[in-house]
Scaffold this active site. Structure first.
Site, PDB file in Angstrom:
ATOM      1  N   GLY A   1       0.825  -1.216   0.000  1.00  0.00           N
ATOM      2  CA  GLY A   1       0.000   0.000   0.000  1.00  0.00           C
ATOM      3  C   GLY A   1       0.851   1.254   0.000  1.00  0.00           C
ATOM      4  O   GLY A   1       1.852   1.314   0.707  1.00  0.00           O
TER       5      GLY A   1
ATOM      6  N   ARG B   1       1.055  -5.025  -6.075  1.00  0.00           N
ATOM      7  CA  ARG B   1       1.175  -6.291  -5.353  1.00  0.00           C
ATOM      8  C   ARG B   1       1.586  -7.342  -6.381  1.00  0.00           C
ATOM      9  O   ARG B   1       1.256  -7.228  -7.563  1.00  0.00           O
ATOM     10  CB  ARG B   1      -0.131  -6.623  -4.640  1.00  0.00           C
ATOM     11  CG  ARG B   1      -0.447  -5.546  -3.591  1.00  0.00           C
ATOM     12  CD  ARG B   1      -1.294  -6.005  -2.454  1.00  0.00           C
ATOM     13  NE  ARG B   1      -1.107  -5.171  -1.271  1.00  0.00           N
ATOM     14  CZ  ARG B   1      -1.712  -3.999  -1.037  1.00  0.00           C
ATOM     15  NH1 ARG B   1      -2.544  -3.500  -1.920  1.00  0.00           N
ATOM     16  NH2 ARG B   1      -1.484  -3.325   0.063  1.00  0.00           N
TER      17      ARG B   1
ATOM     18  N   ASP C   1       4.863  -5.020   6.144  1.00  0.00           N
ATOM     19  CA  ASP C   1       5.497  -6.273   6.579  1.00  0.00           C
ATOM     20  C   ASP C   1       5.481  -7.350   5.489  1.00  0.00           C
ATOM     21  O   ASP C   1       6.379  -8.188   5.426  1.00  0.00           O
ATOM     22  CB  ASP C   1       4.918  -6.783   7.897  1.00  0.00           C
ATOM     23  CG  ASP C   1       3.482  -7.213   7.781  1.00  0.00           C
ATOM     24  OD1 ASP C   1       2.764  -6.671   6.926  1.00  0.00           O
ATOM     25  OD2 ASP C   1       3.066  -8.107   8.549  1.00  0.00           O
TER      26      ASP C   1
ATOM     27  N   THR D   1       3.787   2.532   5.620  1.00  0.00           N
ATOM     28  CA  THR D   1       2.387   2.104   5.608  1.00  0.00           C
ATOM     29  C   THR D   1       1.604   3.003   6.563  1.00  0.00           C
ATOM     30  O   THR D   1       2.097   3.308   7.652  1.00  0.00           O
ATOM     31  CB  THR D   1       2.213   0.624   6.024  1.00  0.00           C
ATOM     32  OG1 THR D   1       0.834   0.406   6.350  1.00  0.00           O
ATOM     33  CG2 THR D   1       3.037   0.232   7.229  1.00  0.00           C
TER      34      THR D   1
ATOM     35  N   ASP E   1      -0.921   2.277   8.238  1.00  0.00           N
ATOM     36  CA  ASP E   1      -1.575   1.545   9.341  1.00  0.00           C
ATOM     37  C   ASP E   1      -0.789   1.501  10.650  1.00  0.00           C
ATOM     38  O   ASP E   1      -1.340   1.155  11.688  1.00  0.00           O
ATOM     39  CB  ASP E   1      -1.853   0.091   8.922  1.00  0.00           C
ATOM     40  CG  ASP E   1      -2.934  -0.004   7.866  1.00  0.00           C
ATOM     41  OD1 ASP E   1      -3.548   1.031   7.561  1.00  0.00           O
ATOM     42  OD2 ASP E   1      -3.169  -1.112   7.349  1.00  0.00           O
TER      43      ASP E   1
ATOM     44  N   ASP F   1       1.400  -0.678  11.545  1.00  0.00           N
ATOM     45  CA  ASP F   1       1.264  -2.050  12.060  1.00  0.00           C
ATOM     46  C   ASP F   1       2.531  -2.881  11.891  1.00  0.00           C
ATOM     47  O   ASP F   1       2.472  -4.098  11.780  1.00  0.00           O
ATOM     48  CB  ASP F   1       0.079  -2.754  11.375  1.00  0.00           C
ATOM     49  CG  ASP F   1       0.243  -2.845   9.867  1.00  0.00           C
ATOM     50  OD1 ASP F   1       1.195  -2.250   9.332  1.00  0.00           O
ATOM     51  OD2 ASP F   1      -0.588  -3.501   9.215  1.00  0.00           O
TER      52      ASP F   1
ATOM     53  N   ARG G   1      -6.636  -2.893   9.325  1.00  0.00           N
ATOM     54  CA  ARG G   1      -7.211  -4.253   9.383  1.00  0.00           C
ATOM     55  C   ARG G   1      -6.800  -4.965  10.647  1.00  0.00           C
ATOM     56  O   ARG G   1      -7.591  -5.603  11.297  1.00  0.00           O
ATOM     57  CB  ARG G   1      -6.750  -5.068   8.171  1.00  0.00           C
ATOM     58  CG  ARG G   1      -7.472  -4.694   6.915  1.00  0.00           C
ATOM     59  CD  ARG G   1      -7.561  -5.826   5.911  1.00  0.00           C
ATOM     60  NE  ARG G   1      -8.267  -5.343   4.747  1.00  0.00           N
ATOM     61  CZ  ARG G   1      -7.683  -4.691   3.744  1.00  0.00           C
ATOM     62  NH1 ARG G   1      -6.380  -4.503   3.750  1.00  0.00           N
ATOM     63  NH2 ARG G   1      -8.397  -4.252   2.727  1.00  0.00           N
TER      64      ARG G   1
HETATM   65  P1  ADP Z   1       2.567  -4.538   2.635  1.00  0.00           P
HETATM   66  O1  ADP Z   1       4.006  -4.557   2.253  1.00  0.00           O
HETATM   67  O2  ADP Z   1       1.998  -3.157   2.632  1.00  0.00           O
HETATM   68  O3  ADP Z   1       2.312  -5.331   3.909  1.00  0.00           O
HETATM   69  P2  ADP Z   1       1.496  -6.791   1.071  1.00  0.00           P
HETATM   70  O4  ADP Z   1       1.288  -7.641   2.268  1.00  0.00           O
HETATM   71  O5  ADP Z   1       0.439  -6.768   0.024  1.00  0.00           O
HETATM   72  O6  ADP Z   1       1.738  -5.248   1.460  1.00  0.00           O
HETATM   73  O7  ADP Z   1       2.868  -7.242   0.403  1.00  0.00           O
HETATM   74  C1  ADP Z   1       3.400  -6.549  -0.708  1.00  0.00           C
HETATM   75  C2  ADP Z   1       4.101  -7.521  -1.610  1.00  0.00           C
HETATM   76  O8  ADP Z   1       5.173  -8.130  -0.889  1.00  0.00           O
HETATM   77  C3  ADP Z   1       3.249  -8.670  -2.108  1.00  0.00           C
HETATM   78  O9  ADP Z   1       2.447  -8.344  -3.212  1.00  0.00           O
HETATM   79  C4  ADP Z   1       4.333  -9.669  -2.499  1.00  0.00           C
HETATM   80  O10 ADP Z   1       4.904  -9.316  -3.734  1.00  0.00           O
HETATM   81  C5  ADP Z   1       5.378  -9.446  -1.396  1.00  0.00           C
HETATM   82  N1  ADP Z   1       5.178 -10.444  -0.334  1.00  0.00           N
HETATM   83  C6  ADP Z   1       4.246 -10.438   0.641  1.00  0.00           C
HETATM   84  N2  ADP Z   1       4.325 -11.544   1.412  1.00  0.00           N
HETATM   85  C7  ADP Z   1       5.332 -12.283   0.893  1.00  0.00           C
HETATM   86  C8  ADP Z   1       5.898 -13.562   1.219  1.00  0.00           C
HETATM   87  N3  ADP Z   1       5.448 -14.301   2.232  1.00  0.00           N
HETATM   88  N4  ADP Z   1       6.919 -13.993   0.465  1.00  0.00           N
HETATM   89  C9  ADP Z   1       7.399 -13.265  -0.557  1.00  0.00           C
HETATM   90  N5  ADP Z   1       6.902 -12.075  -0.929  1.00  0.00           N
HETATM   91  C10 ADP Z   1       5.891 -11.577  -0.219  1.00  0.00           C
END
Ligand code: ADP
Length: 322
Positions: free
Chosen positions: A12, A73, A104, A127, A129, A131, A173
């Site tokens: 995000g 994403r 994260d 982010t 949030d 979090d 969330r």
């Molecule tokens: P944020 O970074 O804001 O928490 P997301 O959880 O959507 O957002 O994660 C962003 C991107 O990071 C995902 O679209 C993916 O490309 C990568 N990612 C998330 N989780 C994993 C994971 N367990 N292993 C590898 N890449 C990941």
């Protein structure tokens, strides 16, 4: 040979990401790195959308919300074979250093690039949030909080005029930080966050008690993780005697000019990321704790729930909501 450092934003978007990109690019260049930008986070790394950054890319962006590098994403990145393709797109250019600005989920991807492919990665928490474990504040949280406070003031005017109860759904969330801080700073009259039980009966009693003292409105902050605000409205409706409305602030919370706090924090974290990489340190995230920049292994930020003073703040918010 000149060391090569790439920057990406992922997950995000958050106000302050641009200020961090600018700091990494400018300080990185003055520390002797050649700087690359990766478009659309891991998706762009996989699709080879990697370009040389010069000063014009980062001029005039410190006060802009969103991210000039774009974000996305990328589900494929969770699979080893796609991460290998993405890592190879860095390696074929001789890029051995990477700064990942995101949440994260983005840190999980960054940690895997570090562990599996030896890319020297530093994570910066971006982010709204708030979090992420290992930092008191994330980039964008302060700006977002101020956006919510602005909306609260406007909503309160109409709530008072019509003597209504208004539920405001804000982002969060897993973390109620936005709702909680907005309730405390904006004089909210009720709060529902995912970290706590939120008995609707208690909220109803609180609203009725307020009205008996002559209060003309109630503004209740609801973090999205608690459930949809319209469902909560339906449940609350029969339990109070006042007219009720709901507002979902939605994506308006993501945008806007980053606050001074977020810009300074982003700049300091960007500079710290370059300093760490130049000193041969990696596999780390940067945080701010007790007003000091700190580092933790990326793994730490991925694996633990954020320990925070949420319960104490929640009790304070409830006390003030009377
Ligand atoms: P944020 O970074 O804001 O928490 P997301 O959880 O959507 O957002 O994660 C962003 C991107 O990071 C995902 O679209 C993916 O490309 C990568 N990612 C998330 N989780 C994993 C994971 N367990 N292993 C590898 N890449 C990941």
């Amino acid at each position: 040979m000149q060391k090569k450092l790439a920057i990406l934003t992922s997950g995000g978007d958050a106000p302050g990401m641009n200020a961090a990109i600018r700091a990494v690019a400018k300080i990185g260049a003055s520390s002797g790195f050649e700087i690359y930008g990766i478009k659309r986070g891991y998706l762009g790394m996989l699709n080879d959308e990697i370009f040389l950054i010069n000063d014009s890319h980062v001029s005039g962006i410190i006060d802009k919300g969103g991210t000039v590098l774009l974000t996305a994403r990328c589900e494929e990145f969770k699979q080893e074979k796609f991460r290998a393709i993405a890592a190879n797109n860095l390696k074929k250019r001789g890029i051995e250093y990477l700064v990942v600005i995101g949440g994260d989920g983005s840190y999980r991807g960054a940690n895997l690039l570090y562990k599996e492919h030896g890319i020297n990665v530093i994570g910066i928490p971006g982010t709204i949030d708030n979090d992420i474990c290992g930092t008191d504040f994330t980039l964008g949280f302060d700006t977002c909080l101020n956006t919510i406070l602005d909306a609260m003031s406007k909503i309160r005017d109409t709530a008072t005029s019509h003597e209504r109860t208004i539920l405001i759904e804000v982002m969060g969330r897993r973390a109620g930080d936005l709702a909680l801080h907005a309730c405390i700073a904006g004089g909210g009259d009720g709060i529902m966050i995912p970290e706590m039980d939120n008995p609707i009966e208690m909220l109803a009693l609180q609203i009725k008690a307020r009205r008996k003292t002559g209060k003309l409105h109630d503004i209740v902050l609801v973090a999205e993780g608690v459930g949809h605000v319209l469902e909560i409205e339906r449940e609350l409706k029969d339990k109070i005697n006042t007219e009720i409305r709901s507002v979902v602030l939605g994506h308006v919370q993501r945008g806007g000019t980053p606050s001074g706090f977020d810009r300074v924090l982003a700049t300091k974290m960007g500079a710290k990321a370059v300093e760490l990489l130049a000193n041969g340190e990696s596999g780390l995230m940067i945080g701010i704790e007790k007003n000091e920049l700190v580092t933790h292994p990326l793994e730490f930020a991925c694996s633990l729930e954020k320990a925070s003073s949420i319960k104490k703040d929640y009790e304070l918010a409830l006390l003030l909501a009377k």
